[in-house]
Design an enzyme around this catalytic site. Sequence first.
Site, short mmCIF file in Angstrom:
data_model
loop_
_atom_site.label_atom_id
_atom_site.label_comp_id
_atom_site.label_asym_id
_atom_site.label_seq_id
_atom_site.Cartn_x
_atom_site.Cartn_y
_atom_site.Cartn_z
N CYS A 1 0.84 -1.21 0.00
CA CYS A 1 0.00 0.00 0.00
C CYS A 1 0.87 1.26 0.00
CB CYS A 1 -0.91 0.00 1.22
SG CYS A 1 -1.72 1.59 1.48
N LYS B 1 -10.06 -8.53 6.51
CA LYS B 1 -9.48 -7.74 7.60
C LYS B 1 -9.68 -8.38 8.97
CE LYS B 1 -10.08 -3.48 5.04
NZ LYS B 1 -10.66 -2.15 4.92
N VAL C 1 -5.48 1.43 5.99
CA VAL C 1 -4.12 1.63 6.46
C VAL C 1 -3.53 2.82 5.70
CG1 VAL C 1 -3.73 -0.76 7.08
CG2 VAL C 1 -3.17 -0.02 4.75
N SER D 1 -2.82 8.75 6.02
CA SER D 1 -1.36 8.84 5.83
C SER D 1 -0.82 10.23 6.13
CB SER D 1 -0.98 8.40 4.41
OG SER D 1 -1.50 9.27 3.45
#
Lengths: 254, 254
Positions: free
Chosen positions: A27, A54, A67, A81
């Site tokens: 990712c 998940k 994430v 992020s």
Amino acid sequence: MSEKHLQTGDVLPPYNGKIRLYAMRFCPYAERAVLVLNAKKLEYDLIFINLDHKPEWIFNFSPRGTVPALEYEQGKAIFDSNIVTTYLDEKYPENPLQASDPLRRAQDKIIVENFAAAQSAYYTAAFNPQALEPSSVEKFHKGLEAFQAELEGRGTKFLHGDEPGWVDYTIWPFLERFEALPLLGKSEFAIDKTKYELLANYIEAMKNVPAVKAYYLSAETHAKFTESRNKGDANYNMLDTSAVCCMRPRKKKE
Amino acid sequence: MSEKHLQTGDVLPPYNGKIRLYAMRFCPYAERAVLVLNAKKLEYDLIFINLDHKPEWIFNFSPRGTVPALEYEQGKAIFDSNIVTTYLDEKYPENPLQASDPLRRAQDKIIVENFAAAQSAYYTAAFNPQALEPSSVEKFHKGLEAFQAELEGRGTKFLHGDEPGWVDYTIWPFLERFEALPLLGKSEFAIDKTKYELLANYIEAMKNVPAVKAYYLSAETHAKFTESRNKGDANYNMLDTSAVCCMRPRKKKE
């Protein structure tokens, strides 16, 4: 760090006092946080999760199960992020990664914002190629050109300066993956070294930055993962354990 | 400030040395920047633009022609509401609006991020009601509930503290507009004062904050503008000149 991607039913490893990053090995958004953790030389654990199946506990740390999420204290987390990387940079002021000038910080965020169109063209080309339009290719190259123009305008090795900073680590995960597109048959997305000389040099320089090198995956690896995902069975654990060891960020390497 | 929304063909007023904000009187994102400028007690000029017939020069300040854009120096601008408001707060450190603790700053950004689903439900309800689904109403109320839970958890008058901060000014423009929905026949979006007692008190408190008061428009006014826009002929200049005078931020009022 979890050596495999944990999935539904797997238990959460016991907390050992270190900050933990919830990530997925392929990712790009999670990679932003990994790079900043590395560049700040922070100690942390990585927990990789399977995004198709998940584990239940991810929602305790990331309400939408996305994430990266950062468990900064046992049971307490933040996500997104850019929020995570900015937090890390400000919470741990050593090795600052953001520009010290407020205007430059704003301009760095605008570079990231403007790059989003190229990222979204990449996603279409990699994961939804039947939706690809000529305009996607155009957007992609416009994004690269604008990025290269910034590099030229700033005249520094990295956008941040002599060393990479927040803006470089935020963009990099996508540049790393862009190189997989020609391997996936999307030659119109190739980064031609004549047209993009400055950008190509920048890409090579970034690959040699320790924070990047410790987590870098080749274009071939990214292409393989992408193909597995496009077949409907994303191969989260395609990297063998020894490879995972190599990725272990910095602690053993430095 | 421009008293009318400038449009294609209109000339850019001469620069007079003050920072200038490019805005649209009914745009919630532009309002974020106005509120922060007001709260920081900065001197500025407002240039309103017609978003359906954009003046050519807006693209010199905002590459996609969106508002807000901030001309911080003659001919030089930054755009994106959050980038602009953060820049203003950091460039002019007096009256800081962001939390001093990095974790709290991250949490404030997460509140804004989490609120986005309610905002998007509002947009559907107001401007695209035929696309409205039960899930939009649900998302809207989930967003309000989460926001109210934050208020309760923090136990302060505003999310920021005794005084509003960046997080409050960032969310507010949407709360101001949410009150227009019942007037547009969307009673399922009403903010019931029994269920949302804390939130309702917060809304009233925000209306009395000087930075907000100077730019506040009533639910009726927002509803009227929305109706005009939905008819395909957004009435940018529906407020008369005297009303524009009343909105003149602070300078004359304080």
